[in-house]
Motif scaffolding. Structure first.
Motif, short mmCIF file in Angstrom:
data_model
loop_
_atom_site.label_atom_id
_atom_site.label_comp_id
_atom_site.label_asym_id
_atom_site.label_seq_id
_atom_site.Cartn_x
_atom_site.Cartn_y
_atom_site.Cartn_z
N ILE A 146 0.88 -1.17 0.00
CA ILE A 146 0.00 0.00 0.00
C ILE A 146 0.90 1.21 0.00
N ILE A 147 0.73 2.07 -0.98
CA ILE A 147 1.66 3.19 -1.13
C ILE A 147 0.91 4.52 -1.19
N GLY A 148 1.40 5.46 -0.41
CA GLY A 148 0.82 6.80 -0.42
C GLY A 148 1.73 7.74 -1.17
N THR A 149 1.56 7.84 -2.46
CA THR A 149 2.46 8.69 -3.24
C THR A 149 2.17 10.17 -3.04
N THR A 150 1.03 10.48 -2.44
CA THR A 150 0.71 11.87 -2.10
C THR A 150 -0.10 11.90 -0.82
N SER A 151 0.05 12.96 -0.05
CA SER A 151 -0.74 13.12 1.18
C SER A 151 -1.97 14.00 0.93
N LYS A 152 -2.13 14.49 -0.29
CA LYS A 152 -3.26 15.38 -0.59
C LYS A 152 -4.54 14.59 -0.81
N CYS A 153 -5.63 15.14 -0.31
CA CYS A 153 -6.94 14.52 -0.51
C CYS A 153 -7.99 15.64 -0.57
N PRO A 154 -8.96 15.55 -1.50
CA PRO A 154 -9.98 16.60 -1.59
C PRO A 154 -11.07 16.47 -0.54
N ALA A 155 -11.08 15.34 0.18
CA ALA A 155 -12.16 15.09 1.14
C ALA A 155 -11.62 15.12 2.57
N SER A 156 -12.56 15.23 3.50
CA SER A 156 -12.25 15.07 4.92
C SER A 156 -13.45 14.33 5.52
N CYS A 157 -13.58 13.07 5.13
CA CYS A 157 -14.74 12.26 5.53
C CYS A 157 -14.88 12.25 7.05
N ILE A 158 -16.10 12.14 7.54
CA ILE A 158 -16.33 12.29 8.97
C ILE A 158 -15.62 11.22 9.78
N PHE A 198 -2.57 1.94 -4.65
CA PHE A 198 -2.34 3.38 -4.56
C PHE A 198 -3.46 3.97 -3.70
N GLY A 199 -3.07 4.66 -2.62
CA GLY A 199 -4.07 5.28 -1.77
C GLY A 199 -3.85 4.91 -0.32
N LEU A 200 -3.19 5.80 0.43
CA LEU A 200 -2.93 5.57 1.84
C LEU A 200 -3.65 6.63 2.66
N TYR A 201 -3.01 7.79 2.84
CA TYR A 201 -3.64 8.88 3.60
C TYR A 201 -4.07 10.02 2.69
N GLY A 202 -3.97 9.82 1.37
CA GLY A 202 -4.38 10.82 0.41
C GLY A 202 -5.05 10.17 -0.78
N GLU A 353 2.26 -7.33 4.51
CA GLU A 353 1.84 -6.03 4.00
C GLU A 353 2.99 -5.03 4.12
N LEU A 354 3.33 -4.40 3.02
CA LEU A 354 4.33 -3.33 3.02
C LEU A 354 3.58 -2.02 2.79
N ILE A 355 3.68 -1.11 3.78
CA ILE A 355 2.94 0.15 3.71
C ILE A 355 3.93 1.30 3.74
N VAL A 356 3.96 2.08 2.67
CA VAL A 356 4.96 3.13 2.50
C VAL A 356 4.28 4.47 2.23
N ASP A 357 4.62 5.47 3.03
CA ASP A 357 4.06 6.81 2.84
C ASP A 357 4.92 7.60 1.85
N TRP A 358 4.47 8.81 1.51
CA TRP A 358 5.06 9.61 0.43
C TRP A 358 6.54 9.91 0.62
N ALA A 376 10.72 2.15 9.78
CA ALA A 376 11.96 2.57 9.12
C ALA A 376 11.59 3.56 8.02
N SER A 377 12.59 3.99 7.24
CA SER A 377 12.33 4.94 6.15
C SER A 377 13.18 4.59 4.95
N LEU A 378 12.56 4.60 3.79
CA LEU A 378 13.29 4.35 2.54
C LEU A 378 14.14 5.54 2.15
N SER A 379 14.05 6.63 2.90
CA SER A 379 14.97 7.75 2.66
C SER A 379 16.34 7.45 3.26
#
Length: 560
Positions: A146-158, A198-202, A353-358, A376-379
């Motif tokens: 699961i990869i979050g290539t962007t943190s942007k999201c147009p919604a803020s679901c309740i 594609f789709g983690l926190y954005g 499960e491998l979960i990687v943020d932007w 950890a961080s891939l940076s």
């Protein structure tokens, strides 16, 4: 040999009023298991209610139908302390053993996280005998990313922390193409052929490099599948068309078909602007798209319209997801949850499960919006290094030891019971255009029932002795002959030891179907009540209760 039980909602039983006072003391779990003769130790791991800092918990074991007590222990538990309580007992002969947990406050909010029973006498709650098998994680490589290539999201679901004050401190941005390419190359190096979501926190449609990323996956990982999770709110065929064509599967997140409900659930998105974009996306990718709806109390009645819309648009079967409290960040959880359980993820799940943020941060869980569980961080290291790293192994070891309480992200994590959620969604999915919606306002009710917020509410009845009576009845609806299922929506149940609830289907003043529920059989209320009308008649649904608090939100009548 080890027996384990978790991830299941348990019906709490409130103490009689003289004992419960204002603290809502009572039994928060009870579980039966068949065991051979011998000596045993049970490890009980519990999660206190969200507003409870400490509580007294009593664990007991009984044998047989007569509930002969085998052992009992009482312990003071603190929310920030250990969650482990041991109870040793001996069965003189093979048979059924019941283990119960009682808490002196908030028995509705206190949850069993995990029950482990081993066939020996152990006095150390951290003993290896209670661990998961280490083989569950040894040598396991990721099967899903699961990869979050962007943190942007147009919604803020309740029900989501994205774009809310709680997550403002979390770094935001877009993954560099160089980091993404390295990640995909390293996955190719281990022969990865699983799913890349594609789709983690954005929302991935807000990633300006989405098309380039899909091209890279198709080139380097030809046997992997690419999946998109999106609201569809920013879809533009000119911008996203090629990327949409490259995805193997698309999950469109939509929480209601009713525009007013959608606008509330997915604020600040508006149905009048988003629905045309969703339809446009579907028309381009009909064969790969399905709808996904996380559901709680506010939108459970949207399940049938989602099914109907999927059929209208000729989409694959929709997915109805159990709600999560997002590691404690879902501010509406208490109001929306249907059947809460405390999470208890296995080391195998975390390993696969491998979960990687932007920014390359690797987390253990997609619900961890604050990234408290960063591993950890891939940076700082390549994926090939991470998979062999001490950081990964130590983190997996904590799950092997069942140390959920020691992990900040896991400590307060709750989800709705997936089994009960699936059962409810399956029942509601049967609702079609032929559904008859009997709303609470259509029913008559006793004077001690309050009509509020679109529901009929019984409060304080657990403290009233001997008050068995019809509480709700009606609405005298004309139905033709045929076979039907009644789907009752009854939430907020509070039981006492002598509580009773009976649901009756009445046609022309004759009871033709009924279901009796006691505290330990309350889960029957989630099942449809089937009945047959032999001739056209007048339908009435009755709730007959004794010492039960409830919230009645109507009935759906579905032809079978």
């Amino acid at each position: 040999m080890q027996y384990g039980f978790g991830n299941r909602n348990c019906t709490p039983i409130l103490d009689i009023p003289s004992l419960s006072a204002n603290h809502q003391s009572g039994i928060y779990f009870h579980h039966s298991l068949d065991l051979p003769q011998g000596s045993y130790t049970a490890l009980v791991q519990s999660q206190l209610g969200p507003d409870v800092t400490d509580a007294e918990i009593r664990i007991s074991a009984t044998a047989g139908a007569e509930r002969t007590q085998l052992a009992q222990t009482t312990q003071r538990v603190e929310a920030e302390g250990s969650d482990r309580i041991l109870l040793s007992f001996t069965l003189e002969k093979a048979g059924t053993c019941e283990i119960r947990g009682w808490v002196d406050r908030d028995c509705f909010g206190t949850l069993l996280r995990y029950l482990t029973v081993v066939p020996s006498q152990i006095d150390n709650p951290d003993d290896r005998e209670f661990h998961f098998s280490p083989d569950l994680a040894v040598g396991k490589l990721p099967e899903v990313m699961i990869i979050g290539t962007t943190s942007k999201c147009p919604a803020s679901c309740i029900c989501c922390p994205t774009n809310k004050p709680a997550t403002r401190p979390v770094p935001k941005g877009v993954m560099s193409q160089a980091m993404f390419d390295d990640l995909i190359d390293d996955l190719a190096g281990i022969g990865f052929s699983g799913g890349i979501i594609f789709g983690l926190y954005g929302d991935p449609l807000m990633d300006p490099h989405l098309t380039d990323r899909l091209r890279k996956i198709k080139s380097a990982l030809p046997t992997a599948t690419a999946l998109l999770a999106t609201t569809g709110a920013t879809y533009d065929a000119d911008i996203h068309g090629e990327a949409i064509d490259l995805f193997d599967s698309i999950a469109l997140h939509i929480e209601a078909m009713n525009p007013a409900t959608y606008d509330v659930m997915m604020d600040p998105l508006k149905a009048e602007r988003t629905f045309p974009r969703i339809r446009s996306l579907i028309e381009r990718a009909r064969m790969t798209t399905h709808l996904v709806m996380p559901f709680g109390r506010s939108n459970v009645m949207e399940i049938a319209p989602i099914v109907a819309y999927s059929r209208e648009m000729k989409l694959r079967k929709p997915e109805f997801a159990a709600l999560s409290n997002r590691c404690g960040l879902n501010a509406t959880w208490q109001k929306e949850s249907l059947a809460p359980v405390a999470t208890c993820c296995s080391p195998q799940k975390v390993a696969e499960e491998l979960i990687v943020d932007w920014d390359g941060t690797i987390v253990a869980c997609c619900f961890d919006f604050m990234r408290h569980g960063a591993i950890a961080s891939l940076s700082r290291m390549r994926l090939s290094e991470y998979l062999k790293s001490r950081e990964r192994q130590e983190f997996l070891d904590r799950f092997t030891r069942k140390d959920w309480h020691g992990l900040k992200a896991c400590r307060n994590c709750r989800v709705d019971d997936t089994t009960q959620a699936e059962l409810l969604a399956k029942s509601m999915s049967a609702l079609s255009a032929d559904i008859v919606h009997l709303r609470p306002r259509d029913f008559l009710h006793a004077p001690d029932i309050e009509s509020r917020d679109g529901a009929l509410i019984a409060a304080g009845h657990t403290r009233a002795a001997g008050n068995r009576a019809n509480r709700v009845w009606g609405p005298y609806y004309s139905l033709p002959r045929g076979e039907y299922s009644a789907h009752l929506r009854i939430d907020g149940l509070a039981w006492g030891y002598q509580s009773r609830l009976r649901c009756e289907i009445v046609v022309d003043e004759k009871v033709i179907a009924a279901r009796d529920c006691l505290p330990h059989t309350a889960d029957k209320l989630t099942l449809p009540l089937d009945f047959e009308i032999e001739a056209d008649g007048i339908l009435q649904v009755r709730l007959v209760t004794d010492r039960v608090d409830f919230r009645f939100e109507g009935v759906g009548i579905v032809p079978r």
